[in-house]
Scaffold this motif. Structure first.
Motif, PDB file in Angstrom:
ATOM      1  N   ARG A 168       0.654  -1.172  -0.081  1.00 23.01           N
ATOM      2  CA  ARG A 168       0.093   0.039   0.134  1.00 23.01           C
ATOM      3  C   ARG A 168       0.797   1.239   0.091  1.00 23.01           C
ATOM      4  O   ARG A 168       0.628   2.279  -0.670  1.00 23.01           O
ATOM      5  CB  ARG A 168      -1.040  -0.056   1.173  1.00 23.01           C
ATOM      6  CG  ARG A 168      -2.208  -0.979   1.267  1.00 23.01           C
ATOM      7  CD  ARG A 168      -2.594  -0.700   2.519  1.00 23.01           C
ATOM      8  NE  ARG A 168      -3.876  -2.014   2.782  1.00 23.01           N
ATOM      9  CZ  ARG A 168      -4.822  -2.169   2.027  1.00 23.01           C
ATOM     10  NH1 ARG A 168      -5.210  -1.133   1.504  1.00 23.01           N
ATOM     11  NH2 ARG A 168      -5.636  -3.347   2.100  1.00 23.01           N
ATOM     12  N   GLN A 217       0.319   2.258  -6.233  1.00 25.47           N
ATOM     13  CA  GLN A 217      -0.840   2.867  -6.520  1.00 25.47           C
ATOM     14  C   GLN A 217      -2.081   1.898  -6.966  1.00 25.47           C
ATOM     15  O   GLN A 217      -1.594   0.634  -6.747  1.00 25.47           O
ATOM     16  CB  GLN A 217      -0.904   3.838  -7.693  1.00 25.47           C
ATOM     17  CG  GLN A 217       0.093   5.001  -7.424  1.00 25.47           C
ATOM     18  CD  GLN A 217       0.009   5.779  -6.509  1.00 25.47           C
ATOM     19  OE1 GLN A 217      -1.051   6.259  -6.195  1.00 25.47           O
ATOM     20  NE2 GLN A 217       0.918   6.482  -5.687  1.00 25.47           N
ATOM     21  N   ARG A 218      -3.242   2.260  -7.242  1.00 18.80           N
ATOM     22  CA  ARG A 218      -4.424   1.362  -7.309  1.00 18.80           C
ATOM     23  C   ARG A 218      -4.203  -0.057  -8.012  1.00 18.80           C
ATOM     24  O   ARG A 218      -4.270  -1.048  -7.506  1.00 18.80           O
ATOM     25  CB  ARG A 218      -5.452   2.262  -7.989  1.00 18.80           C
ATOM     26  CG  ARG A 218      -6.241   2.996  -6.736  1.00 18.80           C
ATOM     27  CD  ARG A 218      -7.187   2.213  -5.761  1.00 18.80           C
ATOM     28  NE  ARG A 218      -8.175   1.647  -6.287  1.00 18.80           N
ATOM     29  CZ  ARG A 218      -8.489   0.101  -6.436  1.00 18.80           C
ATOM     30  NH1 ARG A 218      -7.601  -0.579  -6.007  1.00 18.80           N
ATOM     31  NH2 ARG A 218      -9.568  -0.196  -6.747  1.00 18.80           N
ATOM     32  N   PRO A 219      -3.824   0.230  -9.338  1.00 22.45           N
ATOM     33  CA  PRO A 219      -3.899  -1.145 -10.170  1.00 22.45           C
ATOM     34  C   PRO A 219      -2.811  -2.202  -9.630  1.00 22.45           C
ATOM     35  O   PRO A 219      -3.145  -3.458  -9.414  1.00 22.45           O
ATOM     36  CB  PRO A 219      -3.779  -0.691 -11.723  1.00 22.45           C
ATOM     37  CG  PRO A 219      -3.186   0.668 -11.639  1.00 22.45           C
ATOM     38  CD  PRO A 219      -3.597   1.345 -10.216  1.00 22.45           C
ATOM     39  N   ALA A 221      -1.327  -2.220  -6.814  1.00 27.34           N
ATOM     40  CA  ALA A 221      -1.597  -2.515  -5.303  1.00 27.34           C
ATOM     41  C   ALA A 221      -2.707  -3.847  -5.391  1.00 27.34           C
ATOM     42  O   ALA A 221      -2.647  -4.805  -4.768  1.00 27.34           O
ATOM     43  CB  ALA A 221      -2.068  -1.358  -4.541  1.00 27.34           C
ATOM     44  N   ALA A 222      -3.687  -3.666  -6.475  1.00 33.42           N
ATOM     45  CA  ALA A 222      -4.763  -4.512  -6.260  1.00 33.42           C
ATOM     46  C   ALA A 222      -4.263  -5.853  -6.869  1.00 33.42           C
ATOM     47  O   ALA A 222      -4.522  -7.161  -6.304  1.00 33.42           O
ATOM     48  CB  ALA A 222      -5.769  -4.061  -7.257  1.00 33.42           C
ATOM     49  N   GLN A 248      -2.398  -7.539  -3.791  1.00 30.19           N
ATOM     50  CA  GLN A 248      -3.127  -8.164  -3.027  1.00 30.19           C
ATOM     51  C   GLN A 248      -3.966  -9.363  -3.365  1.00 30.19           C
ATOM     52  O   GLN A 248      -4.111 -10.450  -2.373  1.00 30.19           O
ATOM     53  CB  GLN A 248      -4.404  -7.073  -2.354  1.00 30.19           C
ATOM     54  CG  GLN A 248      -3.623  -6.204  -1.390  1.00 30.19           C
ATOM     55  CD  GLN A 248      -4.009  -4.650  -1.492  1.00 30.19           C
ATOM     56  OE1 GLN A 248      -4.808  -4.230  -2.455  1.00 30.19           O
ATOM     57  NE2 GLN A 248      -3.216  -3.826  -0.547  1.00 30.19           N
TER      58      GLN A 248
END
Ligand code: ASP
Ligand code: MG
Length: 431
Positions: free
Chosen positions: A45, A49-51, A53-54, A57
């Motif tokens: 995290r 950033q978003r993509p 990190a997802a 995860q």
């Protein structure tokens, strides 16, 4: 290309988790990893950033589920535990490789996370598997060269490997450096770098000698001698694949990336009197065994060393005369039993609380008078044994533990602080 270790503490946690599962406490085993997996999540995290990190995860969730499944299987016969443990601990390096690859990608560096188990091929000794060279070389090249040709940076986990039939193995604790050397050798790398938290190898332990300096260059033989003393040098086995192919290994400091570190290579700087380092180790016990039965007899040393063999005691320094043998032990746990067995061979005396001091440098091979200088420096300190190894890059002796700081400080002053390094050596030339 990059070889990564697991995050700090992760491998230890995975071993503890395997032990709990082997004890039958699967719930505790699962819980014991929660913090570690959350830590990966937290780092992801903070770096991604978003993509990106997802994606990581998702990877972490898959690992969490796979680990839960693996832990259930510890209920099986204990012969299967070593294989299960290797599979479990492999997640440390697999997750850290995925995390670094995602981080590089987020910085727009073309990269690819590679499963090291497709590169490093070993026999099946779980926990300490030996690489099979032709297979490893072939697989590593097949996996990595296309990526390098496409200008992608391969990122792979160190330490983990697989057998020919795809079962996960590991190379032994600290094995990531070994992976780096194997991969570097397979690819014919120009240089292998080990990034750690010290600026290479120093001329002495800085806790004893505050003025200890970085050694710019060491030979493989010098580095091997220093490895015993826990100087931050690579284990000789670890860099063997590099040594065999004359690939230099550089030890770099991630806290001071601009420092050139220490380079370990075939050729070292040699100038008359070259001493590279003064290493020492405390907590040593010296044993002297004297027997007139040794005189002109054969088989005596065999009988003597069989005693140490039976107790699996590692002997570090040995010297002999016609009627006596002196040697050092670091681990004195079996000492009473060893001594009582040795008594059947001769008269035994024990000197506890000793320290080994070792002066290392290729120049010792060719410099007359260096021993005289060394011993003159410590002339008022009682020396219990002296040895010069076959490699002739070290001069080793044993003294009382209580005087070792003083001895090392004085030697450092005599060998390094009074004599400036010749100017051409600082730039890499040899005399
Ligand atoms: N992660 C493994 C260990 O802790 C390998 C390594 O760090 O080199 O032993
Ligand atoms: Mg490590």
């Amino acid at each position: 290309m990059i070889v990564v270790s697991a995050l700090a503490g992760m491998t230890d946690a995975l071993f503890a988790c395997a032990a709990a599962a082997a004890d039958g406490d699967v719930a505790r085993a699962r819980r014991s990893l929660d913090d570690q997996l959350d830590r990966h999540d937290g780092i992801a995290r903070s770096l991604l950033q978003r993509p990106g990190a997802a994606l990581f995860q998702d990877e972490l969730e898959r690992a969490r589920n796979a680990i839960a499944g693996l832990l259930e299987r510890f209920g099986s016969r204990s012969e299967e535990h070593p294989a299960l443990r290797d599979e479990l601990v492999s997640y440390g390096e697999r997750l850290s490789a995925a995390l670094l690859a995602a981080t590089l990608a987020a910085a727009d560096l073309p990269t690819r996370c590679v499963d090291a188990r497709r590169c490093i091929v070993t026999e099946a000794t779980h926990g300490a598997a030996t690489p099979l060279w032709p297979d490893t070389e072939h697989q590593t090249r097949a996996e990595l060269i296309p990526l390098l040709d496409a200008a992608r940076v391969p990122v792979l986990g160190g330490y983990i490997a697989a057998t020919r039939d795809g079962r996960t193995t590991t190379l032994g604790r600290g094995g990531s450096d070994y992976t780096a050397a194997l991969v570097g050798a397979a690819l014919g790398a120009r240089e292998i770098q080990i990034w750690t938290d010290v600026s290479g190898v120093l001329t002495a332990d800085p806790r004893v000698v505050p003025g200890a300096r970085r050694i710019p260059r060491l030979s493989y033989a010098e580095a091997a001698e220093l490895a015993y003393f826990g100087a931050k040098v690579l284990h000789p086995n670890t860099i063997q694949p590099a040594t065999d192919r004359h690939i230099p290994v550089r030890i770099c400091n991630s806290q001071a990336p601009e420092s050139p570190g220490t380079i370990v290579a075939t050729e070292a700087d040699v100038w008359p009197g070259t001493v590279k380092a003064i290493a020492h180790k405390t907590g040593i016990t010296v044993l002297h065994i004297a027997s007139s039965r040794m005189l002109g007899a054969y088989g005596f040393l065999r009988a003597l060393f069989e005693v140490f063999d039976r107790h699996r005691a590692v002997v570090d320094v040995v010297t002999t005369s016609e009627v006596s043998v002196s040697l050092t032990l670091e681990d004195a746990r079996s000492l009473p039993a060893i001594v009582s067995e040795l008594r059947s061979l001769g008269e035994v005396s024990v000197e506890p609380h000793r320290a080994i001091v070792c002066v290392v440098g290729e120049g010792l091979r060719t410099t007359p008078g260096i021993a005289a200088r060394v011993f003159a420096t410590v002339r008022d300190i009682n020396v219990s044994l002296i040895s010069q190894g076959a490699s002739r890059v070290n001069l080793t002796f044993v003294i009382e533990e209580g005087r070792v700081r003083e001895a090392v400080q004085r030697l450092h002053a005599a060998l390094f602080e009074r004599e400036p390094v010749p100017a051409d050596v600082a730039t890499g030339g040899a005399a």
